[in-house]
Scaffold this motif. Structure first.
Motif, mmCIF file in Angstrom:
data_model
loop_
_atom_site.group_PDB
_atom_site.id
_atom_site.type_symbol
_atom_site.label_atom_id
_atom_site.label_comp_id
_atom_site.label_asym_id
_atom_site.label_seq_id
_atom_site.Cartn_x
_atom_site.Cartn_y
_atom_site.Cartn_z
ATOM 1 N N LYS A 136 -8.680 21.175 0.960
ATOM 2 C CA LYS A 136 -8.630 21.955 -0.273
ATOM 3 C C LYS A 136 -8.121 21.111 -1.443
ATOM 4 O O LYS A 136 -8.549 21.296 -2.584
ATOM 5 C CB LYS A 136 -7.726 23.179 -0.077
ATOM 6 N N LEU A 137 -7.219 20.169 -1.187
ATOM 7 C CA LEU A 137 -6.770 19.261 -2.241
ATOM 8 C C LEU A 137 -7.930 18.399 -2.724
ATOM 9 O O LEU A 137 -8.142 18.237 -3.938
ATOM 10 C CB LEU A 137 -5.628 18.379 -1.732
ATOM 11 N N ALA A 138 -8.706 17.859 -1.798
ATOM 12 C CA ALA A 138 -9.845 17.022 -2.168
ATOM 13 C C ALA A 138 -10.902 17.810 -2.929
ATOM 14 O O ALA A 138 -11.622 17.252 -3.771
ATOM 15 C CB ALA A 138 -10.459 16.397 -0.912
ATOM 16 N N GLN A 139 -10.988 19.113 -2.652
ATOM 17 C CA GLN A 139 -11.960 19.971 -3.334
ATOM 18 C C GLN A 139 -11.444 20.511 -4.667
ATOM 19 O O GLN A 139 -12.181 21.182 -5.392
ATOM 20 C CB GLN A 139 -12.327 21.149 -2.431
ATOM 21 N N GLY A 140 -10.184 20.231 -4.994
ATOM 22 C CA GLY A 140 -9.616 20.726 -6.242
ATOM 23 C C GLY A 140 -9.111 22.149 -6.170
ATOM 24 O O GLY A 140 -8.772 22.744 -7.198
ATOM 25 N N GLN A 141 -9.011 22.727 -4.946
ATOM 26 C CA GLN A 141 -8.523 24.098 -4.814
ATOM 27 C C GLN A 141 -7.009 24.162 -4.645
ATOM 28 O O GLN A 141 -6.421 25.246 -4.760
ATOM 29 C CB GLN A 141 -9.200 24.765 -3.613
ATOM 30 N N LEU A 154 -1.021 25.936 -7.087
ATOM 31 C CA LEU A 154 -1.049 26.058 -5.633
ATOM 32 C C LEU A 154 -0.514 24.775 -5.006
ATOM 33 O O LEU A 154 -1.138 23.712 -5.105
ATOM 34 C CB LEU A 154 -2.469 26.317 -5.122
ATOM 35 N N LEU A 155 0.651 24.880 -4.377
ATOM 36 C CA LEU A 155 1.199 23.815 -3.563
ATOM 37 C C LEU A 155 0.888 24.145 -2.103
ATOM 38 O O LEU A 155 0.713 25.304 -1.753
ATOM 39 C CB LEU A 155 2.708 23.689 -3.771
ATOM 40 N N ALA A 156 0.841 23.132 -1.260
ATOM 41 C CA ALA A 156 0.516 23.385 0.146
ATOM 42 C C ALA A 156 1.194 22.355 1.026
ATOM 43 O O ALA A 156 1.351 21.193 0.635
ATOM 44 C CB ALA A 156 -0.994 23.340 0.370
ATOM 45 N N VAL A 157 1.602 22.785 2.217
ATOM 46 C CA VAL A 157 2.131 21.829 3.182
ATOM 47 C C VAL A 157 0.951 21.052 3.760
ATOM 48 O O VAL A 157 -0.159 21.587 3.887
ATOM 49 C CB VAL A 157 2.934 22.525 4.296
ATOM 50 N N PRO A 158 1.137 19.785 4.092
ATOM 51 C CA PRO A 158 0.028 18.982 4.621
ATOM 52 C C PRO A 158 -0.502 19.533 5.945
ATOM 53 O O PRO A 158 0.244 20.090 6.747
ATOM 54 C CB PRO A 158 0.658 17.601 4.813
ATOM 55 N N GLY A 163 -6.251 16.973 -8.263
ATOM 56 C CA GLY A 163 -7.527 17.664 -8.305
ATOM 57 C C GLY A 163 -8.620 16.829 -7.688
ATOM 58 O O GLY A 163 -8.397 15.726 -7.193
ATOM 59 N N ALA A 164 -9.838 17.350 -7.732
ATOM 60 C CA ALA A 164 -10.966 16.678 -7.109
ATOM 61 C C ALA A 164 -11.429 15.463 -7.903
ATOM 62 O O ALA A 164 -12.142 14.622 -7.366
ATOM 63 C CB ALA A 164 -12.121 17.667 -6.943
ATOM 64 N N PHE A 179 -13.984 18.532 -15.257
ATOM 65 C CA PHE A 179 -14.056 19.366 -16.457
ATOM 66 C C PHE A 179 -13.587 20.789 -16.172
ATOM 67 O O PHE A 179 -12.924 21.418 -17.009
ATOM 68 C CB PHE A 179 -15.481 19.369 -17.013
ATOM 69 N N ARG A 180 -13.894 21.297 -14.982
ATOM 70 C CA ARG A 180 -13.431 22.652 -14.644
ATOM 71 C C ARG A 180 -11.905 22.680 -14.480
ATOM 72 O O ARG A 180 -11.258 23.647 -14.879
ATOM 73 C CB ARG A 180 -14.131 23.141 -13.375
ATOM 74 N N ALA A 181 -11.341 21.631 -13.887
ATOM 75 C CA ALA A 181 -9.890 21.564 -13.750
ATOM 76 C C ALA A 181 -9.228 21.513 -15.128
ATOM 77 O O ALA A 181 -8.204 22.165 -15.355
ATOM 78 C CB ALA A 181 -9.493 20.339 -12.930
#
Length: 441
Positions: free
Chosen positions: A193-198, A163-167, A273-274, A305-307
């Motif tokens: 969402k980036l900080a949360q690892g999503q 998942l890529l995302a525009v800022p 990831g987070a 670990f989940r990432a």
């Protein structure tokens, strides 16, 4: 909101695009007989030149062929209707038939209210089509534009492999009109969402084409044999004592994961990831694609670990061999880690590594602290550098458990037999890395 139309965004990303023939009936779609809905469809079609909120077709991005999906927010807010679902399912199934990855450029407010449950049911259909793509070992990369909400986030975009995302984009399940005001506004953004690892990486829309050109070739399997062992970057001589081994592994000047990755790969695409202490991504070495997970010397969190587990499962599904670098004093064990389920998160990584069919090569480059290190370790190919150690527990913790005095720590370390040469003798590792790479085929 993203004011650009679907074709404008396609032009930023792809060098060519051939739209699919959807086989749609003429006229409008109006399953509920919603007042004014047919007329609004005609108006939006005249304004945008579109008959639906998505365009789907085969495209070329960089040197890679793919199936490309582009949403147009100008058409009913890029929402999912019956025909939108038909187009998306057709696109995923064409990707399977043609053996191509899917790239989706998503900007959507969710499911289309004017089509009621017929619109909501498209989420199930899209999930089924995405499952068929996964079963065919083909990747799905999504680009979150602005906004991505509701059904599109919970079906098309959120299920993607990368998942890529525009800022600063709005990315959430419930839009502001539904959820109301919130004190934590960033949680509903791509940055949050980036900080949360999503989300794996933030990319300006004008740079998405370049990012995809780098990433897509790395997701194609090449050779399936085990990755060669990276060369050691630090000391060449082995430590004379356990205490020296621990001291070396903890030395600030010791080469870390980033140095090993930079030395090993010709090019790579990092996934954020987070947990910044768990580095995940894909790289190219000698013409072959290899996935990697590398610990960066910190106590890893449950999110880390989940990432790592997600990356291992994805690489296994895409038939990409995996390189892991072990370097952690141990898993995080504070109250937050317990609340976030550190034990199950480590278990998830152990399971992903155990389930993997593709070969995994592990190099211990620093501290190998207990289960947090072992969870990332190959079952078949484990090497260690002269600057590293592997232990059932941190030496200080072992000393405390044994109720020994601080001046007995050196003896405890020696009894743990954690030096590289001790581990080789015990059969825990299969080799000690030198300054030349090792072929493990």
């Amino acid at each position: 909101m993203d004011p650009r139309g679907a074709r404008d965004v396609l032009g930023l990303v792809a060098s060519s695009f051939a739209e699919f023939h959807y086989g749609e009936p003429s006229g409008v779609s109006d399953p509920l007989g919603w007042p004014g809905y047919p007329e609004r469809q005609h108006e939006l079609s005249a304004e945008t030149g579109l008959r639906e909120s998505v365009l789907c077709g085969q495209a070329v991005i960089g040197d890679s062929d793919c199936v490309l999906i582009s949403f147009d927010f100008r058409y009913f807010g890029g929402s999912l209707g019956s025909r939108t679902g038909n187009r998306l399912v057709h696109a995923f199934d064409e990707a399977v038939r043609r053996g191509l990855p899917v790239v989706s450029l998503v900007a959507s407010g969710g499911s289309r209210m004017q089509e009621g449950m017929r619109a909501l049911l498209q989420m199930q259909r899209i999930a089924g089509a995405a499952a068929r793509l996964r079963a065919a070992a083909l990747p799905h990369v999504t680009v979150l534009r602005n906004p991505v909400a509701g059904g599109a986030w919970a079906s098309v975009a959120g299920s993607a492999d990368v998942l890529l995302a525009v800022p600063d984009a709005t990315v959430c399940f419930a839009g502001s009109r539904v959820r109301g005001a919130s004190e934590d506004a960033e949680a509903f953004t791509s940055n949050g969402k980036l900080a949360q690892g999503q989300v794996h990486r933030l990319v300006e829309l004008e740079e998405v084409g370049g990012a995809l050109s780098e990433l897509l070739p790395l997701l194609r399997p090449t050779r399936g044999d085990a990755p060669e062992v990276p060369r050691a970057l630090g000391h060449t001589e082995l430590p004379s004592s356990g205490a020296e081994a621990v001291q070396r592994a903890r030395a600030a000047e010791r080469p870390r994961a980033e140095a090993y990755l930079a030395d090993y790969f010709d090019n790579r695409f990092a996934l954020g990831g987070a947990d910044p202490g768990m580095l995940c991504g894909f790289g190219r070495r000698g013409g072959r694609s290899i996935a990697y997970v590398a610990q960066a010397g910190t106590a890893n969190s449950p999110a880390g670990f989940r990432a790592a587990a997600r990356l291992v499962r994805l690489a296994d599904r895409l038939r990409l061999p995996i390189l892991t670098l072990v370097d952690t004093p141990g898993a995080a064990h504070d109250a937050k880690a317990e609340r976030d389920a550190i034990g199950p998160a480590i278990a998830e990584l152990f399971t992903a590594v155990a389930d993997a069919v593709v070969p995994i090569t592990t190099l211990v480059v620093g501290e190998g602290g207990s289960g947090g290190a072992l969870a990332l370790t190959s079952h078949t190919t484990v090497w260690i550098t002269p600057d590293a150690y592997f232990s059932v527990i941190a030496p200080e913790s072992a000393n405390a458990i044994l109720k020994r005095e601080p001046d007995e720590l050196g003896a405890t370390i020696d009894q743990l037999r954690l030096r590289p040469q001790d581990l080789l003798g015990l059969g825990v590792v299969h080799g000690i890395a030198s300054h030349a790479p090792h072929d493990v085929q």
